[in-house]
Design an enzyme around this catalytic site. Sequence first.
Site, mmCIF file in Angstrom:
data_model
loop_
_atom_site.group_PDB
_atom_site.id
_atom_site.type_symbol
_atom_site.label_atom_id
_atom_site.label_comp_id
_atom_site.label_asym_id
_atom_site.label_seq_id
_atom_site.Cartn_x
_atom_site.Cartn_y
_atom_site.Cartn_z
ATOM 1 N N GLY A 89 -55.117 -15.543 -4.719
ATOM 2 C CA GLY A 89 -55.788 -15.062 -6.069
ATOM 3 C C GLY A 89 -54.983 -13.763 -6.531
ATOM 4 O O GLY A 89 -53.995 -13.323 -6.332
ATOM 5 N N GLY A 91 -55.410 -10.718 -6.835
ATOM 6 C CA GLY A 91 -55.399 -9.425 -5.835
ATOM 7 C C GLY A 91 -54.025 -9.724 -4.890
ATOM 8 O O GLY A 91 -53.389 -8.684 -5.055
ATOM 9 N N SER A 135 -57.034 -20.645 -5.741
ATOM 10 C CA SER A 135 -58.551 -19.999 -5.991
ATOM 11 C C SER A 135 -59.378 -21.183 -6.429
ATOM 12 O O SER A 135 -58.904 -22.074 -7.242
ATOM 13 C CB SER A 135 -58.348 -19.160 -7.182
ATOM 14 O OG SER A 135 -59.505 -18.923 -7.828
ATOM 15 N N ASP A 137 -62.005 -20.845 -7.765
ATOM 16 C CA ASP A 137 -62.637 -20.458 -9.163
ATOM 17 C C ASP A 137 -62.104 -20.975 -10.401
ATOM 18 O O ASP A 137 -62.301 -20.832 -11.543
ATOM 19 C CB ASP A 137 -63.039 -19.055 -9.234
ATOM 20 C CG ASP A 137 -63.931 -18.486 -8.164
ATOM 21 O OD1 ASP A 137 -64.841 -19.336 -7.942
ATOM 22 O OD2 ASP A 137 -64.083 -17.325 -8.192
ATOM 23 N N ASN A 506 -51.960 -46.805 -13.823
ATOM 24 C CA ASN A 506 -51.290 -45.838 -14.869
ATOM 25 C C ASN A 506 -49.850 -46.140 -15.388
ATOM 26 O O ASN A 506 -48.767 -45.639 -15.378
ATOM 27 C CB ASN A 506 -50.776 -44.248 -13.905
ATOM 28 C CG ASN A 506 -50.607 -43.129 -14.833
ATOM 29 O OD1 ASN A 506 -50.990 -43.008 -16.062
ATOM 30 N ND2 ASN A 506 -49.967 -42.325 -14.280
ATOM 31 N N GLY A 549 -51.287 -51.414 -7.803
ATOM 32 C CA GLY A 549 -50.570 -50.724 -8.892
ATOM 33 C C GLY A 549 -49.808 -51.596 -9.499
ATOM 34 O O GLY A 549 -49.183 -51.209 -10.603
ATOM 35 N N ARG A 720 -44.543 -54.941 -17.807
ATOM 36 C CA ARG A 720 -45.943 -54.535 -17.966
ATOM 37 C C ARG A 720 -45.902 -52.888 -17.493
ATOM 38 O O ARG A 720 -46.901 -52.744 -16.796
ATOM 39 C CB ARG A 720 -47.096 -55.362 -17.558
ATOM 40 C CG ARG A 720 -47.161 -56.661 -17.948
ATOM 41 C CD ARG A 720 -48.114 -57.608 -17.177
ATOM 42 N NE ARG A 720 -49.302 -56.732 -16.765
ATOM 43 C CZ ARG A 720 -50.223 -56.785 -17.515
ATOM 44 N NH1 ARG A 720 -50.387 -57.440 -18.671
ATOM 45 N NH2 ARG A 720 -51.365 -56.184 -16.967
#
Length: 747
Positions: A89, A91, A135, A137, A506, A549, A720
Amino acid sequence: MNAAVRAVVRMTIAKGCESYAIYEGYEGMVKGGKLIKKMTWEDVRGWLSEGGTLIGTARCKEFRERAGRLAGAKNLILNGIDALIICGGDGSLTGADIFRSEWPGLLKELVEKGELQQSQVAPYEHLAICGLVGSIDNDMTGTDATIGCYSSLTRICQAVDFIDATAYSHSRAFVVEVMGRHCGWLALMAGVSTGADFVFLPEKPPAKNWESDMCKIIAKHRGLGKRKTIVIVAEGATDADLNAIPASYVKDVLSNRLGLDTRITTLGHVQRGGNACAFDRMLSTLQGVEAVEAILESTPNTPSPVITINENKISRKPLQESVKLTQAGAACIANKDFDGAMKLRDREFEEYYRCYTATTKLDDPDNKAADDRRMRIAIIHVGAPAGGMNAATRAAATFCLSRGHRPFAIHNGFPGLVRHDSVKELSWLTVDSWAIRGGSEIGTNRTLPSEDMGMVAWYFQKYKFDGLLLIGGFEAFHALTELYQARQSYPAFRIPMTCLPATISNNVPGTEFSIGSDTCLNALIEYCDAIKQSASASRRRVFVVECQGGRSGYVATMAGLSVGALAVYTPEDGINIATLQSDISYLRQSFAADRGMNRAGKLILRNECASKTYTTQLIADIIREEAHGRFESRTAVPGHVQQGGTPSPMDRVRAVRLAVRCIQFMEEHYVKFAEEGPQAGRGCMDRPETATVIGIKGASVVFTGVKELKEDEHTDWEQRRPRRGFWRDLKNIVDTLSGRNGVPGQS
């Protein structure tokens, strides 16, 4: 984090350098000895699927003092280390940058104290530093995602999805507390992903008298017929005066004011556990590779970089600047500058917050479109099912309703329209529970409108559609090109139309990401992890796994990156006998070098259309024949398991964001049909920019016109797929990290 360590170790060795792991964080650097270990290629085998961090982590008070950093510098030099890649993080990254700035002084002090000789420190005059942000968060400014955040979000969404069932059954309210002391990313994304009724964030505190506002919204939802209530609270949530908003108080408000049977669930450290999701494996692997490149390219004058991701682009940013901006965000909250805190979040954060509020608050008069700008918008699914289709439909419909538009669902694709007149207006209650559902609630079909273009136009005219949202894969893109070209003959198609790519393959031109592909990858890597465990248990076994795929190798390549496949076979590169001979030779070498170590299973991923001749079974048979009893091979075909069940959080949140953007695009390009005069019936006839594909390209969300995309330079119509997929460049990384390109030091 383990995937990052694996990538750094193997890329370092592949570049001809030595790699070391420092165990227990900075404490290992300060203490040295056995806590600093030289790593080999095989040391990190199997680390991709492991949760947590296998080299350990610890807070270190000694490193905060100069004496501790002095000891750390000495241990680095004694081990011949002149570069550090730190995963942690703000720190940890701040400590690393301080360490680098002090490095010349630390070396001088070590020599003056007689702990090292000048000849010992001379080769290590400069220390290179690079940061990786680990992290849950997601609180680092300058990056859209940090290592671990989507795995944590996955745990939260799984828990809320389970709670959803009991909440509905008993008509209860649940207050769910999630981590996030200074950053509400987890709480916000969980709210978006699960369709929560209310969220509390540290950087966006509720207005005064928020209790009444929350109760009004929830009472409105209940009044519409909703049986359950979910409120997400970040652990650092406060009101505008920085008074904490605990989950217990929210529960009391719901119980006392609305009379709801309310429960509290605090998820705690469950959010940190478990295996990494597909995105985190890919992110940490690609950032680990980029970190090694950054170290090798650094000079004494190069600012220490931190590796980031913005939309779909891996990049480098100044470490010190990113850390300062991150710390400034926490300071803004402490100083009640909440607007400043929001601006310091990643660029997606505020947009997701706007999307969330717009799809949750239905009666906000400030959010309504003008009466003469209100539209009738059709939504249709075209192609195969993909995770996130329903989340996109829900977001589009609820955003339409909040703006005063009327959303209509065309059920079962274009055949449902022309054969059965399957058009139904969507209500808020109808779509509210769709956020977490897989498949397609309105039905999907591969049939193109050209099979009966006249009837499609007739029904468009009957329902007076002002806009069309197509959600699907290559067929949806193809359908949009047909509708665009039919504008010349049918005025009903002279309306804003956009395709939101949703396919596990995708393979839609105009975007690097399709919703559904992340759900597919998570289902596939879970399957591959289980298969690899079986292969490891029997030691000398290789599995050839067949991936879906279509004619796009995206799924196989990204899965190979995420599970550490030995080889990946794609339609773009094909398969030939020379490739098989080379891979079998590498298998022989790999198994011969195995000395009874764990995680010895091998995987080869083959796209279903990689070759008509070299089938999955044939490849396994050839490997078995050529192994001469030294090892054996098996096949594994997950099939439609790869379409996934419950959509992944990434597919859900991106579906919401892109769907809202699509409706906003239609609002911007809406042209009211003139009934008479020179513009009668023209609408969007002369505006090719009103028929587009929304996509993520590099670091941006863009709309690209189908007039441009349908050209051969962009689209390979026979195969395609787009002419050039961004992921093609990643195949070399897969081969490098698997050892397929060769391992320095091994014959």
